[in-house]
Design a protein around this motif. Structure first.
Motif, short mmCIF file in Angstrom:
data_model
loop_
_atom_site.label_atom_id
_atom_site.label_comp_id
_atom_site.label_asym_id
_atom_site.label_seq_id
_atom_site.Cartn_x
_atom_site.Cartn_y
_atom_site.Cartn_z
N PHE A 1 59.55 61.51 19.21
CA PHE A 1 58.67 60.34 19.40
C PHE A 1 58.09 59.91 18.05
CE2 PHE A 1 57.01 62.16 23.77
CZ PHE A 1 58.30 62.15 24.24
N ALA A 2 57.65 60.92 17.28
CA ALA A 2 56.97 60.62 16.03
C ALA A 2 57.93 59.98 15.01
CB ALA A 2 56.34 61.88 15.46
N MET A 3 59.14 60.51 14.95
CA MET A 3 60.11 59.91 14.02
C MET A 3 60.34 58.45 14.39
SD MET A 3 62.74 63.16 14.03
CE MET A 3 64.06 62.56 12.99
N LEU A 4 60.57 58.23 15.68
CA LEU A 4 60.89 56.88 16.14
C LEU A 4 59.68 55.94 16.04
CD1 LEU A 4 63.03 58.07 19.14
CD2 LEU A 4 63.92 56.72 17.24
N ALA A 5 58.48 56.50 16.27
CA ALA A 5 57.28 55.67 16.15
C ALA A 5 57.12 55.18 14.72
CB ALA A 5 56.04 56.46 16.60
N CYS A 6 57.40 56.05 13.77
CA CYS A 6 57.37 55.64 12.36
C CYS A 6 58.38 54.52 12.14
CB CYS A 6 57.69 56.82 11.44
SG CYS A 6 56.38 58.04 11.35
N ALA A 7 59.59 54.73 12.64
CA ALA A 7 60.65 53.73 12.44
C ALA A 7 60.26 52.39 13.06
CB ALA A 7 61.95 54.25 13.04
N LYS A 8 59.57 52.46 14.18
CA LYS A 8 59.20 51.23 14.88
C LYS A 8 58.30 50.34 14.02
CE LYS A 8 58.92 49.01 18.93
NZ LYS A 8 59.61 49.05 20.22
N ILE A 9 57.39 50.97 13.27
CA ILE A 9 56.44 50.19 12.47
C ILE A 9 56.81 50.19 10.98
CG2 ILE A 9 54.55 50.56 14.11
CD1 ILE A 9 53.40 52.63 12.13
N GLY A 10 57.98 50.72 10.69
CA GLY A 10 58.47 50.66 9.31
C GLY A 10 57.87 51.68 8.38
N ALA A 11 57.16 52.69 8.95
CA ALA A 11 56.66 53.77 8.11
C ALA A 11 57.82 54.71 7.80
CB ALA A 11 55.54 54.52 8.82
N ILE A 12 57.73 55.39 6.68
CA ILE A 12 58.82 56.28 6.24
C ILE A 12 58.45 57.69 6.61
CG2 ILE A 12 60.10 57.09 4.23
CD1 ILE A 12 59.17 54.48 2.79
#
Ligand code: WT7
Length: 648
Positions: free
Chosen positions: A144-155
């Motif tokens: 979830f955390a990896m994808l949540a970062c990807a969703k908002i463009g965080a690395i």
């Protein structure tokens, strides 16, 4: 020449690539029109928000750019686009070591990721381009955390949970991460273990960049909270909306960093792109494992390594498959655990490391026979060479003699598979990763850039760029160019050198012969000898140190340290020193770098210019005869002295 195993005919008929003619045809297409080949794949596979203008930009090589101008969000590729046809399909099937199960459908995963993404954006102020470190156990929240970062463009930068506080701190600092996401801990070998205290320790000094910590409760052990800094995920995430606008990312925007060891210096933050990475994660999932709509795919890696990134999270989800995630060790409660899970979940493709196969073979050769493993279609290995013994056991006892084994060669830097059999097409042989995937120009060359003849070792290079390649080393472009494009040239142009040696066998199959640099491979994990030496050098009684790899029947390689000590000379003190040195390693790196053997020696073999001759030390560790010329050493007699010490 070892035996060839032809593909299973029934499997070939259904496979995406059915025979070697089809494979070669694709290679020819990629050769004749390189950009056209990738263009077609990128159009077909990715659901772009905005199409790209250019396939490949080589103007600033080796800083290659793929699919410039294109806009996408990797979570749309992994979740959003599946909601029409797969919303109720299991995306993640998770099994805790204690037997707890969670099944998360695509729709549920979409909501989970959105809520967490909103939390990151709204509560923690994380914006596009910010770095978030994940120090997580194997629980769905890691995905979830990896994808949540990807969703908002965080690395995101996932740090393997086995790394120590010091190692974690180094990575938080290097990435200048704003937030750490962790868990209280998880379960291993039937007992709770802790992660949050390690984060506390890491953040104790020098991490001003990191303002907040988000904690997922998993084992519900008592932990300390720092007021104003620490937040409990379970308590606050449901307050967020289940919808979240994805950030529109450029094809080249970084998706994640993942730290890996090199031959010198500190670990480097390998930077991967958005579009190129996800394209190759998906394509290799589909073609190398030949996963079908109703299949269940299981990769046993940890999400802290690239294998977990590409083949637990991004690859399976990008293609809309069902991915299994398991929290614990393969030997709990007994050596049949994995086989029971394959049986229970009707796993179709199973992907693991040779070190695990060797362990389970040794500890429980008969365990698989107690389970029904007939659901399996394709088996895979990764991380290190596999020996014929382990290969045959895997093939016969796990695969029932009907499942091709894909021995996949690749690296953190390559993002996905590079050299591997295709299960429906390639005749396989134990110990060979066979041939490069279509579009991947892997070549074995000598120092002049010429292909090596069959049977002769050379440098394993990739002589054309590929979409999922490393884009940079975070914060150190010079090191990026030097590390990967500094050693090998073809036709006068620098090419990507993997650090591995390899050769073509009599049939032209590629055999990986191992690292040519000072990196060792322990249980499929890369560790730089220089890193270990630096740690050991911190001990006040260590005058000089050299670390080499030594073959190990289970781990592949073990860590062997030669140490010149000062200020102590009794045997009892040596025993004490061994404990001390391992404590230091566990503190500064983590358990994975524990020493397997230490020898206290009177000196190290050095050239007159002071360079340590590691090849000699490697030979001594292996108890091999010394073939190198030792007459040029400053003190040739040291070799015999060391040999005598190592013999016991
Ligand atoms: C190094 C990369 C790729 C994910 C796991 C490790 C070795 C990898 C194989 C293989 C022989 C292999 C190489 C490579 N390696 N796969 N199939 N046969 N060796 O990723 O930590 O980046 O390590 O692992 O030496 O350079 P990594």
């Amino acid at each position: 020449m070892s035996q060839l195993f032809e593909p299973n005919r029934a499997l070939s008929k259904q496979a995406r690539i059915k025979n070697m003619c089809e494979y070669k045809e694709l290679c020819i297409q990629a050769d004749e029109d390189f950009e056209g080949y990738w263009d077609k794949l990128a159009r077909e596979k990715i659901e772009w928000f905005k199409p790209y203008d250019r396939v490949l930009n080589e103007d600033n090589a080796p800083f290659y750019k793929w699919f410039e101008g294109g806009k996408l969000n990797v979570t749309h590729q992994c979740l959003g686009r599946h909601l029409n046809s797969r919303k109720n399909k299991a995306a993640i099937i998770w099994e805790g070591e204690d037997g707890t199960r969670r099944i998360i459908t695509y729709l549920q995963l979409f909501y989970r990721v959105n809520r967490l993404a909103n939390l990151l954006r709204n509560k923690f102020g994380i914006q596009k381009g910010d770095r978030v470190v994940l120090y997580m156990p194997m629980i769905p929240e890691a995905a979830f955390a990896m994808l949540a970062c990807a969703k908002i463009g965080a690395i995101h930068s996932v740090v393997f949970g086995g790394f120590s506080a010091d190692a974690l701190r180094d990575r938080i600092q290097d990435a200048q991460a704003k937030l750490v996401i962790t868990a209280d801990g998880a379960f291993r070998r039937g007992k709770p273990y802790m992660l949050k205290p390690v984060v506390d320790e890491a953040l104790r000094e020098g991490c001003e960049c990191c303002e907040k910590v988000l904690i997922v409760q998993r084992n519900f052990e008592d932990i300390e909270y720092v007021r104003g800094r620490d937040y409990v995920y379970n308590e606050i995430v449901m307050q967020e909306s289940k919808y979240c606008e994805p950030e529109w990312m450029d094809a080249e925007d970084p998706l994640f960093l993942l730290y890996t060891s090199g031959s010198t210096g500190k670990p480097k933050g390998v930077q991967h792109s958005s579009a190129g990475y996800i394209l190759w994660a998906q394509y290799t999932m589909e073609h190398v494992f030949d996963v079908k709509e109703n299949d269940t795919f299981w990769c046993t890696a940890d999400v802290g390594w690239i294998t977990g990134h590409t083949y637990i999270v991004y690859g399976p989800l990008a293609m809309g498959a069902t991915t299994i995630m398991y929290e614990g060790v393969p030997t709990f409660p007994d050596v049949g655990r994995w086989w029971s899970m394959i049986d229970e979940h009707r796993v179709n493709q199973f992907y693991t490391a040779p070190t695990a196969i060797r362990l389970l073979h040794k500890e429980g050769a008969d365990a698989p026979s107690k389970y029904d493993l007939s659901s399996l279609k394709v088996l895979g290995t990764v991380g290190e060479p596999i020996n014929p013994d382990a290969w045959m056991w895997y093939y016969e006892q796990i695969g029932g003699g009907k499942c091709p084994i894909v021995d996949t060669w690749w690296q953190t830097e390559t993002g996905g598979h590079m050299i591997t059999p295709l299960p429906g097409a390639t005749p396989i042989k134990p110990g060979s990763a066979t041939f490069p995937l279509p579009g991947i120009k892997a070549e074995i060359i000598d120092e002049n850039g010429n292909p090596t003849p069959k049977g002769e070792k050379g440098f394993l290079c990739i002589t054309k760029p590929w979409p999922s390649m490393i884009r940079n080393i975070w914060g150190d472009s010079d090191r990026f160019v030097k590390s990967y494009f500094g050693d090998c040239k073809k036709d006068g142009k620098p090419v990507y050198f993997s650090g591995d040696g390899a050769m073509y066998d009599d049939d032209g199959y590629i055999v990986i012969t191992g690292r040519t640099d000072d990196v060792i491979n322990v249980s499929g994990h890369r560790i730089g000898t220089a890193e270990i030496e630096a740690v050991l050098g911190h001990h006040e009684n260590v005058a000089e140190v050299a670390v080499v790899g030594r073959p190990d029947p289970i781990k592949g390689e073990g860590i062997f340290a030669y140490i010149v000590i000062k200020g102590t000379d009794s045997i009892s003190e040596e025993v004490y020193m061994i404990q001390e040195l391992n404590k230091l390693i566990v503190k500064e790196i983590g358990n994975i770098a524990k020493l397997d053997a230490i020898r206290f020696v009177p000196g190290l073999p050095k050239t007159r210019s002071g360079k340590i001759m590691r090849r000699i030390l490697r030979s001594i560790a292996k108890k091999e005869p010394i073939t190198q010329d030792i007459s040029t050493l400053e003190d040739p007699s040291i070799v015999e002295k060391i040999q005598n010490l190592v013999q016991f």
